[in-house]
Design an enzyme around this catalytic site. Structure first.
Site, short mmCIF file in Angstrom:
data_model
loop_
_atom_site.label_atom_id
_atom_site.label_comp_id
_atom_site.label_asym_id
_atom_site.label_seq_id
_atom_site.Cartn_x
_atom_site.Cartn_y
_atom_site.Cartn_z
CB THR A 188 -0.82 -0.12 1.27
OG1 THR A 188 -1.70 -1.05 1.15
CG2 THR A 188 -1.73 1.27 1.40
CB SER A 194 2.44 -8.10 1.15
OG SER A 194 1.58 -7.89 2.32
CB THR A 253 0.42 -3.64 6.35
OG1 THR A 253 -0.87 -3.86 5.42
CG2 THR A 253 0.76 -2.40 6.37
CG ASP A 254 -2.80 -7.47 3.62
OD1 ASP A 254 -2.95 -6.60 4.51
OD2 ASP A 254 -3.19 -7.51 2.54
N1 ASP Z 1 -2.69 -5.60 0.62
C1 ASP Z 1 -1.55 -4.65 0.90
C2 ASP Z 1 -0.40 -5.51 0.83
O1 ASP Z 1 0.01 -6.21 2.01
C3 ASP Z 1 -1.84 -4.07 2.33
C4 ASP Z 1 -0.97 -3.01 2.91
O2 ASP Z 1 0.12 -2.79 2.39
O3 ASP Z 1 -1.42 -2.54 3.67
O4 ASP Z 1 0.61 -5.19 0.15
#
Ligand code: ASP
Length: 326
Positions: free
Chosen positions: A16, A70, A103-104
């Site tokens: 993100t 991710s 973050t995932d």
């Molecule tokens: N779906 C995103 C990822 O993990 C979520 C994020 O980065 O907050 O790449």
């Protein structure tokens, strides 16, 4: 003061922090992994009104190692990332690394890297909960904090900084789907904070003793990594999926047990059969704080002290090192 030739290398993998939404007011519906690492760095550095003293003598370098959401992180990308980390870390003028990541699955990548890279240099992951074009994007500040941490931290191992909080790779977990401070280190607590370009370590935090698993160069190609899945105990848990997994050739199973690692009789019986068939079983808990305290009633190895997703990575690395020693 650092010599002018010391540098911090920033490796981009997507997420993100590199995401873009249709408008600056849309922070939840967006596409991750759209902006390159050089763009992210330019914005992060460009926003800096007063460049922190600790960073003023460093140079920066960057590399786009991957560009993905991710949720789709895979073992090939992990191998590539670990190899690129090793490449940069081996250079004497590199003081530390920053990795931008979604973050995932950040906690899994952080845990993996912490067990295949052996270095005293800091490796700091960072991320964002809002896309790069959002009006109050959190990415630029997180990236600056990560660079500051990489320039000033030693011997902490692999850590994450986000929303001003520093978390160690061993303990960190994503605990909230949308909050800006989406990470937590459970009962251990965070390692420190970054405020106003200053790093503050919490006295209550003790760095964990890390056990070496495998070096990057000892890892087999990603296609040869052992197949390990996670199964969960819950009301009316069926054993059919375990039988299907064993039939399909799974090599390891991590059980996200209820409470202190309990599981239904049905689940336990099918796991005993799986173990007899040669599948390695590890026990963790689906509780998001604390870890299983092993007792005599635990018939499966419950000693990881890790969350189910990290227990899975630990089991894969253990299985690969068992193969090495044979
Ligand atoms: N779906 C995103 C990822 O993990 C979520 C994020 O980065 O907050 O790449």
């Amino acid at each position: 003061m650092q010599a002018k030739n010391q540098k911090i290398v920033v490796l981009g993998t997507g997420g993100t922090i590199a995401g873009v939404s249709a408008s600056a007011n849309e922070g939840l519906a967006y596409k991750a992994a759209q902006r390159g690492i050089d763009d992210l760095l330019e914005v992060a550095l460009g926003h800096q009104k007063h460049w922190p003293e600790a960073l003023s003598d460093y140079q920066f370098d960057s590399e786009q190692v991957a560009q993905l959401d991710s949720k789709d992180m895979d073992f090939e990308t992990w191998m590539h990332l670990a190899q690129r980390c090793e490449h940069w870390l081996s250079q004497s003028n590199v003081a530390g690394l920053v990795i931008t990541h979604g973050t995932d699955t950040l906690e899994e990548t952080a845990y993996f890297l912490s067990h295949v890279l052996s270095t005293a240099k800091p490796i700091v992951l960072t991320c964002a909960m809002r896309p790069a074009n959002f009006k109050d994007a959190d990415g630029p500040q997180n990236l600056r904090d990560a660079m500051l941490l990489a320039a000033t931290t030693h011997e902490l191992g692999v850590c994450l900084v986000a929303a001003g909080e520093i978390h160690h790779s061993q303990y960190v977990q994503k605990v909230h789907p949308t909050r800006l401070n989406a990470f937590d280190s459970g009962e251990t607590g965070m390692a420190g904070r970054v405020h106003n370009d200053r790093v503050e370590w919490l006295e209550s935090f003790n760095s964990p003793k890390m056990t070496d698993k495998l070096r990057v160069s000892q890892l087999p190609p990603a296609s040869k990594w052992p197949w390990v899945e996670i199964v969960m105990n819950h009301v009316n848990a069926s054993a059919l999926h375990i039988e299907a997994l064993v039939q399909a050739g799974v090599k390891g199973l991590v059980v996200a047990g209820t409470g202190n690692g309990s599981m239904s009789t049905k689940l336990k019986q099918s796991l005993v059969l799986a173990q007899k068939a040669g599948v390695q079983i590890r026990l963790s808990t689906r509780c998001n704080q604390g870890s299983v305290i092993p007792t005599e009633s635990h018939i499966f190895d419950a000693t990881s002290g890790l969350s189910p997703v990290k227990t899975r990575v630990a089991l894969m690395l253990d299985m690969m090192s068992q193969l090495q020693s044979h």
